[in-house]
Design a protein around this motif. Structure first.
Motif, PDB file in Angstrom:
ATOM      1  N   ASN A  56      -9.817  -8.269 -13.641  1.00 37.27           N
ATOM      2  CA  ASN A  56      -9.436  -6.975 -14.209  1.00 37.27           C
ATOM      3  C   ASN A  56      -8.146  -7.080 -15.018  1.00 37.27           C
ATOM      4  N   SER A  63      -2.805  -4.493   1.839  1.00 35.00           N
ATOM      5  CA  SER A  63      -3.008  -5.750   1.137  1.00 35.00           C
ATOM      6  C   SER A  63      -1.734  -6.567   1.255  1.00 35.00           C
ATOM      7  N   HIS A  93       2.935   1.796  -7.862  1.00 31.34           N
ATOM      8  CA  HIS A  93       2.883   1.007  -9.091  1.00 31.34           C
ATOM      9  C   HIS A  93       4.051   0.042  -9.227  1.00 31.34           C
ATOM     10  N   ASN A 146       0.851  -1.181   0.000  1.00 29.77           N
ATOM     11  CA  ASN A 146       0.000   0.000   0.000  1.00 29.77           C
ATOM     12  C   ASN A 146       0.884   1.227   0.000  1.00 29.77           C
ATOM     13  N   TYR A 155      -5.282  -1.242 -12.259  1.00 30.35           N
ATOM     14  CA  TYR A 155      -4.993  -0.776 -10.900  1.00 30.35           C
ATOM     15  C   TYR A 155      -5.248   0.726 -10.776  1.00 30.35           C
ATOM     16  N   THR A 156      -6.403   1.155 -11.272  1.00 29.56           N
ATOM     17  CA  THR A 156      -6.725   2.580 -11.230  1.00 29.56           C
ATOM     18  C   THR A 156      -6.975   3.077  -9.809  1.00 29.56           C
ATOM     19  N   ASP A 157      -7.195   2.149  -8.877  1.00 29.88           N
ATOM     20  CA  ASP A 157      -7.443   2.538  -7.480  1.00 29.88           C
ATOM     21  C   ASP A 157      -6.160   2.609  -6.662  1.00 29.88           C
ATOM     22  N   VAL A 158      -5.021   2.355  -7.277  1.00 28.91           N
ATOM     23  CA  VAL A 158      -3.739   2.336  -6.582  1.00 28.91           C
ATOM     24  C   VAL A 158      -2.938   3.576  -6.954  1.00 28.91           C
ATOM     25  N   SER A 159      -2.349   4.215  -5.962  1.00 28.23           N
ATOM     26  CA  SER A 159      -1.549   5.410  -6.205  1.00 28.23           C
ATOM     27  C   SER A 159      -0.370   5.096  -7.123  1.00 28.23           C
ATOM     28  N   GLU A 181     -11.247 -10.519  -8.125  1.00 34.24           N
ATOM     29  CA  GLU A 181     -11.587  -9.315  -8.894  1.00 34.24           C
ATOM     30  C   GLU A 181     -10.352  -8.762  -9.589  1.00 34.24           C
ATOM     31  N   ARG A 182      -9.225  -8.744  -8.902  1.00 39.19           N
ATOM     32  CA  ARG A 182      -7.978  -8.297  -9.516  1.00 39.19           C
ATOM     33  C   ARG A 182      -7.645  -9.164 -10.725  1.00 39.19           C
ATOM     34  N   HIS A 207     -11.302  -9.985  -3.381  1.00 40.66           N
ATOM     35  CA  HIS A 207     -10.380  -8.971  -3.896  1.00 40.66           C
ATOM     36  C   HIS A 207      -9.414  -9.582  -4.907  1.00 40.66           C
TER      37      HIS A 207
END
Length: 533
Positions: free
Chosen positions: A473, A416, A501, A30, A493-497, A469-470, A466
């Motif tokens: 995607n 995570s 990455h 995270n 991974y649009t929800d990850v800063s 779903e990953r 989770h």
């Protein structure tokens, strides 16, 4: 019955954050963030005309759906709202205390329907319900509601009994003010649907006994309050509440979520948002087992050794050290512990032994279904579960008698879990989660990072959902033409800063390898494509 001039302004103030080295290893995934405690208030609600020798208190159970302390038993309360400071509080010692009294009163009203305000005694049950609807609907703010109905708060109705800071290992932290409040006559608390699952009047003595029998989970300030009240309402009650330094904003380090299970978070060079690794000290009347002494830092090692010394000084023997897996943030303090205590027996899975052969001597190999029983009372008997996925030699420990699962890094209390090939394997990880999901009568998960989880099956289901779903995607991104981990990250991974990455790319590889093993995609010329394309 209760009134007090005790003022929180006299409390000691200590630093709530510190800086430290954050070198990396395979830990939770995270984005790093400095966690500043948020102001909050909680109400220890006493029954009207309760027996001072055996007082009754209203205990609530937090909804298992909550991300923070879901399923824990506690007291009603919540976070400060900026508007709380505008409410009328008579006889207030200062503005800060007045705001926190207002917060406590509002939360009590919102969560239990109890209106601890002067003037409310003239309102009927239906009128109070109407006021609550005005507040919840947003038609009126809390200060406006009080003013409109000519109500006000009296500081002497809220007895301050301490400020507790959430320990630094938590991703969500609160600076919580605790107040003792007598339930107004002719008002009966009832749980308003939302953050709370249930609530009931119980004697503090009975509530504390339930914890001692491993029937409920609670955080240290709740346990301290129950234990203090169980000794009766006496002239020195407030003094007894404030007798621990933890009631003066000194974070608890020795956390006993469950009897005989001490969680002692130690600062480690782990992945953000985690800053600490949970070392567990499992103890009986005769034994102490240390699980994952992970800190490489001398100050943290010294603090851990001191707690173990205290347990041994009470007549116990150090039965050994157990490692859940190979990663540095779980094994970094083993050699220092050996130096302090002598020839301590260290146990781990054979794969962990292999990975540590050049740095740490492992004395005993543990395998799936092995039984480890501690000498003494109460009976603590662990069944080993080989649960690869995060690491090849990962072990979880299951105590079926109490429904306790020590999960290492397979399930964590924040963030995570990072699965990095070749040590990590996504197929193995999903199988391990499924295996934990069918364990009987689970009541709590003690993770390698973050707080304990009192909603174990829901948490495991969330982890499985989770990951699946990953996977879907990632597969969708490949089908749309993304062929490298970097391209897949941009799509899936649009929800990850963006700062995370680089780590996410390593996690994507684990999913891609599983999809390849499933025969759904293939890897040619450094690019991933669906089979047949």
């Amino acid at each position: 019955m209760l009134s007090s001039e005790a003022s929180p302004r006299s409390n000691r103030s200590i630093p709530v954050n510190s800086s430290f080295n954050r070198t990396t290893n395979n830990g939770p995934l995270n984005e790093a963030a400095a966690v500043t405690p948020k102001d909050a208030a909680a109400v220890i609600l006493l029954k009207d005309k309760t027996d001072p020798k055996n007082p009754e208190v209203f205990c609530v159970k937090r909804s298992e759906k909550l991300a923070f302390l879901g399923g824990f038993h506690a007291f009603p309360g919540g976070q400060l709202d900026p508007a709380d400071a505008e409410a009328r509080v008579e006889n207030r010692p200062d503005k800060e205390t007045a705001a926190m009294i207002s917060c406590a009163a509002r939360e009590l009203f919102e969560e239990l329907g109890v209106l601890a305000a002067r003037g409310a005694e003239s309102l009927t049950k239906g009128q109070r319900a109407s006021l609550l609807d005005d507040l919840e609907s947003g038609r009126m703010s809390w200060p406006a509601l009080l003013a409109h109905y000519d109500l006000y708060l009296a500081a002497q109705d809220f007895t301050f009994v301490g400020r507790w800071l959430t320990p630094p290992f938590s991703a969500r932290r609160f600076d919580t003010w605790f107040f003792l409040v007598n339930c107004p006559s002719r008002q009966e608390p009832h749980v308003i649907p939302g953050e709370l699952e249930s609530g009931e009047w119980t004697t503090a003595r009975a509530a504390h006994l339930r914890w001692q029998q491993s029937e409920v989970l609670a955080v240290p300030p709740t346990l301290h309050a129950l234990k203090t009240l169980a000794e009766g309402i006496t002239a020195d009650l407030v003094e007894r509440f404030l007798s621990t330094p933890h009631a003066h904003r000194e974070p608890v380090r020795r956390i006993e979520f469950r009897p005989n299970y001490i969680c002692f978070p130690v600062r480690t060079p782990t992945k953000p948002p985690a800053t600490h690794t949970n070392c567990y000290l499992i103890h009986t009347s005769r034994s102490v087992l240390v699980i994952d002494p992970g800190s490489p830092y001398e100050d943290e090692q010294g603090a851990l050794h001191s707690v173990i010394d205290e347990l041994l000084a009470e007549g116990r023997m150090l039965s050994g050290v157990l490692l859940t897996h190979v990663h540095p943030d779980h094994v970094g303090g083993v050699n220092a512990l050996r130096s302090h205590f002598g020839n301590v027996r260290v146990s781990a899975h054979a794969f962990t032994t292999q990975g540590l052969q050049d740095s740490i001597r492992i004395d005993a190999s543990l395998a799936d279904q092995d039984i480890l029983e501690l000498e003494g009372e109460p009976q603590i008997r662990f069944r080993m579960l080989h649960t690869p996925g995060h690491a090849r030699g990962h072990l979880c420990l299951h105590d079926q008698r109490t429904g306790t699962l020590i999960s290492g890094d397979n399930i964590v209390g924040l963030g995570s879990v990072l699965i990095v090939p070749p040590e990590g394997n996504m197929r193995d990880y999903l199988r391990s989660l499924e295996r934990m999901r069918v364990l009987p009568n689970l009541s709590v998960i003690f993770p390698g990072h973050g707080p304990a989880m009192a909603n174990p099956y829901q948490k495991i289901d969330q982890y499985i959902a989770h990951r699946l779903e990953r996977e879907q995607n990632i597969l969708a991104a490949v089908r749309q033409g993304a062929s490298t981990p970097k391209e897949i990250i941009a799509c899936a991974y649009t929800d990850v800063s963006p700062k995370a990455h680089a780590m996410a790319e390593r996690a994507v590889l684990a999913h891609l390898e599983k999809l390849q093993d499933d025969g759904i995609i293939n890897h040619e010329d450094l690019h991933w494509r669906t089979v047949g394309c």
